[in-house]
Write a protein that holds these residues in place. Structure first.
Motif, PDB file in Angstrom:
ATOM      1  N   THR A   2      34.141  51.723  45.771  1.00 23.59           N
ATOM      2  CA  THR A   2      35.255  51.775  44.835  1.00 23.59           C
ATOM      3  C   THR A   2      35.466  50.408  44.209  1.00 23.59           C
ATOM      4  O   THR A   2      35.486  49.390  44.908  1.00 23.59           O
ATOM      5  N   ILE A   3      35.606  50.386  42.881  1.00 25.92           N
ATOM      6  CA  ILE A   3      35.954  49.147  42.182  1.00 25.92           C
ATOM      7  C   ILE A   3      37.450  49.167  41.918  1.00 25.92           C
ATOM      8  O   ILE A   3      37.958  50.058  41.232  1.00 25.92           O
ATOM      9  N   LEU A   4      38.154  48.215  42.514  1.00 32.17           N
ATOM     10  CA  LEU A   4      39.614  48.137  42.414  1.00 32.17           C
ATOM     11  C   LEU A   4      39.992  47.037  41.429  1.00 32.17           C
ATOM     12  O   LEU A   4      39.588  45.882  41.590  1.00 32.17           O
ATOM     13  N   ILE A   5      40.786  47.396  40.423  1.00 29.46           N
ATOM     14  CA  ILE A   5      41.183  46.438  39.393  1.00 29.46           C
ATOM     15  C   ILE A   5      42.707  46.387  39.314  1.00 29.46           C
ATOM     16  O   ILE A   5      43.333  47.298  38.754  1.00 29.46           O
ATOM     17  N   PRO A   6      43.358  45.355  39.883  1.00 31.94           N
ATOM     18  CA  PRO A   6      44.803  45.187  39.682  1.00 31.94           C
ATOM     19  C   PRO A   6      45.031  44.655  38.272  1.00 31.94           C
ATOM     20  O   PRO A   6      44.301  43.770  37.811  1.00 31.94           O
ATOM     21  N   SER A   7      46.024  45.183  37.580  1.00 33.29           N
ATOM     22  CA  SER A   7      46.181  44.811  36.179  1.00 33.29           C
ATOM     23  C   SER A   7      47.647  44.685  35.793  1.00 33.29           C
ATOM     24  O   SER A   7      48.468  45.553  36.128  1.00 33.29           O
ATOM     25  N   TYR A   8      47.950  43.612  35.083  1.00 30.55           N
ATOM     26  CA  TYR A   8      49.318  43.391  34.591  1.00 30.55           C
ATOM     27  C   TYR A   8      49.231  42.999  33.121  1.00 30.55           C
ATOM     28  O   TYR A   8      48.594  42.014  32.758  1.00 30.55           O
ATOM     29  N   GLU A   9      49.829  43.821  32.274  1.00 29.84           N
ATOM     30  CA  GLU A   9      49.850  43.591  30.832  1.00 29.84           C
ATOM     31  C   GLU A   9      48.451  43.343  30.275  1.00 29.84           C
ATOM     32  O   GLU A   9      48.161  42.286  29.696  1.00 29.84           O
ATOM     33  N   PRO A  10      47.528  44.295  30.452  1.00 29.73           N
ATOM     34  CA  PRO A  10      46.148  44.098  29.995  1.00 29.73           C
ATOM     35  C   PRO A  10      46.012  44.298  28.486  1.00 29.73           C
ATOM     36  O   PRO A  10      46.924  44.793  27.817  1.00 29.73           O
ATOM     37  N   ASP A  11      44.837  43.917  27.973  1.00 33.46           N
ATOM     38  CA  ASP A  11      44.508  44.212  26.578  1.00 33.46           C
ATOM     39  C   ASP A  11      43.242  45.069  26.548  1.00 33.46           C
ATOM     40  O   ASP A  11      42.847  45.630  27.572  1.00 33.46           O
TER      41      ASP A  11
END
Length: 337
Positions: A2-11
């Motif tokens: 699994t590839i886990l990507i935490p994201s905050y205000e992405p573009d």
């Protein structure tokens, strides 16, 4: 995997990363945690979900550490047994580097796999300095040199997930706490060289230099503070006992014993998380054995630097204290508490 990507205000770079990963590794499971980005960013996360990603959402921003734990907990309950690769959403991790991590995780169980940047080429001064400082502090704290302590590209085998959910920290300090806690948990490190990518001088980073650096260095700063208070106690007691007894030997020994007890109590209770399970009966003799070793080493190093080499006493004392301070922190973290 699994590839886990935490994201905050992405573009749009998040969607580009997802597309490239899907192209290069068909069937890859991608899990994204929206860390309270808000309604403005909902279309990006909706597009990610339409592309086949699982999207978890926080109603408010809780920090990268919490977002990672949310993802780890989800994988623990629903994910594959292969493991987890964590990557950032800002385009600074190339798809080929992310996928390169999968084999490293499979082949290095009980290791935290780190995608280590080499910091060649054009690197923002803030990032270069921050990584160098953190690398030095970590090496002093643990005795384990790591090329890139601040990398967000990391891999973990599935049997590490329970531990990962217990590591303290809510924001950027979580990743440093993980590195500090790993040796005691029985995990080693394996580094995979990756490309160093900084887009627009890293303007998209949500890292706050002062606040988040303080959180990262907090474990070490607690030790510095405890040692500083202990030095003050030792200094005050030395003069107080000398005034009461007029006996220098009694004053020196008495001040050192009391300040050492104070330091042991502070470190056990506040600095090293109440002993990390080490019993009082075991940690106390280990601590005072360390005190004895440091006293002997203090004299030996001073004699070497000042008497044998001829370094001025003040400089010799300063170098000795710095060396023994780092040694004391390392021994207390790994063996005393």
């Amino acid at each position: 995997m699994t590839i886990l990507i935490p994201s905050y205000e992405p573009d749009e770079r998040l969607l580009t990363l997802i597309h490239n990963l899907k192209e290069e590794a068909k069937g890859t499971s991608i899990l994204i945690v929206d860390d309270g980005s808000g309604e403005q960013y909902k279309p990006i996360f909706d597009s990610a979900a339409e592309a086949g990603c699982t999207v978890l959402r926080h109603s408010v921003n809780q920090g990268k550490g919490t977002a990672l734990k949310t993802g780890f907990n989800y994988v623990r309950q629903h994910g594959s047994a292969d493991g987890v690769i964590c990557a950032d959403s800002d385009g600074q991790h190339l798809p080929e580097d992310i996928l390169k991590m999968t084999d490293a995780v499979r082949n290095n169980r009980n290791h935290i796999v780190l995608g280590s940047r080499q910091f060649t080429g054009k690197v923002p001064l803030r990032s270069r300095f921050g990584n160098s400082a953190t690398r030095m502090v970590y090496a002093l704290a643990t005795g384990k040199p790591i090329q890139d302590t601040q990398t967000g590209l990391r891999g973990y085998s599935a049997d590490m997930l329970d531990w990962l959910c217990r590591v303290p920290g809510e924001r950027f300090e979580y990743e440093m706490n993980m590195l500090l806690e790993a040796p005691k948990a029985g995990y080693d490190f394996y580094e995979v060289p990756i490309e160093t990518v900084y887009l627009e001088d890293n303007k998209s980073s949500h890292f706050r230099p002062l606040a988040d650096s303080a959180r990262i260095y907090f474990p070490f700063l607690k030790f510095v503070t405890s040692s500083g208070f202990s030095a003050v106690v030792d200094f005050v007691l030395l003069f107080l006992l000398q005034w009461l007894t007029s006996n220098l030997l009694v004053s020196v020994i008495g001040a050192r014993v009391i300040s050492s007890i104070f330091n042991f109590t502070m470190n056990r209770r506040y600095v090293f998380n109440e002993g990390q399970g080490m019993s009082f009966k075991k940690s106390l003799p280990r601590y005072f054995s360390l005190v004895a070793v440091i006293l002997i080493a203090n004299y030996a190093l001073l004699y070497l630097f000042h008497e044998s080499i001829g370094i001025p006493l003040f400089i010799a004392k300063l170098v000795t204290e710095v060396v023994l301070f780092a040694f004391s922190y390392l021994v207390q973290r790994r063996f005393v508490y």
